[in-house]
Design an enzyme around this catalytic site. Structure first.
Site, PDB file in Angstrom:
ATOM      1  CE  LYS A  83      -3.916  -2.298   2.112  1.00 31.14           C
ATOM      2  NZ  LYS A  83      -4.185  -2.989   0.874  1.00 31.14           N
ATOM      3  CB  CYS A  84       4.283   1.738  -0.603  1.00 34.22           C
ATOM      4  SG  CYS A  84       5.663   2.884  -0.742  1.00 34.22           S
ATOM      5  N   GLY A  85       3.172   4.240  -2.294  1.00 27.98           N
ATOM      6  CA  GLY A  85       3.241   4.905  -3.588  1.00 27.98           C
ATOM      7  C   GLY A  85       4.246   4.249  -4.519  1.00 27.98           C
TER       8      GLY A  85
END
Length: 161
Positions: A35-37
């Site tokens: 769930k990271c950029g």
């Protein structure tokens, strides 16, 4: 301190994941998060894995939830996410801590005080290139794309060496 090939992790499914299985291979160790950029880097990591696998190369993904809680899921959630969204075939370890008092032994070796590239992991998708002999050859920042020229040139050199 034990060497890279002496360490043991667990795979996402809980099975043993001894790093001696990578003896003679070049490995790119990456702390990953769903769930990271930077999560779209999974695509480039899988492409690298496919491109170089026949030459004795592997990506090793190591999930970590220490940066903004960006890997909150269970092992099953992580495996499903990686399979469905990025068709990941490279090995994924069970979740570990990469910094602090509970830092996993792998990350003590990669980034601890006595490491060749010492210093805390700064964010998800920091990359370490391990040579066939288990030596740490390079460290790349999270924002360095897995297929950036400096990464692929280092992989090419390690495979040739």
């Amino acid at each position: 301190m034990p060497g890279f090939h002496d360490l043991k992790l667990h795979a996402l499914d809980g099975a043993p994941l001894p790093l001696e299985r990578f003896k003679g291979e070049v490995v790119l160790v990456v702390n990953v998060a769903s769930k990271c950029g930077l999560t779209p880097q999974y695509a480039a990591l899988e492409n690298l894995h496919q491109r170089y696998q026949a030459q004795g190369f592997s990506v090793l993904g190591v999930p970590c939830n220490q940066f903004g809680g960006q890997e909150p899921g269970s092992a099953q959630d992580i495996q499903s996410f990686c399979s469905v969204n990025y068709a990941v075939t490279f090995p994924l370890a069970a979740k570990v801590e990469v910094n602090g008092a509970s830092r996993a032994p792998l990350y003590a070796l990669l980034a601890g005080d006595d490491a060749a590239f010492a210093g805390d992991i700064t964010w998800n998708f920091e990359k370490f290139l391990i040579g066939r002999d288990g030596q740490v050859l390079a460290r790349f920042s999270p924002r360095t794309e897995p297929d950036a020229p400096e990464v692929t040139q280092a992989i090419d050199a390690a495979l040739a060496g």
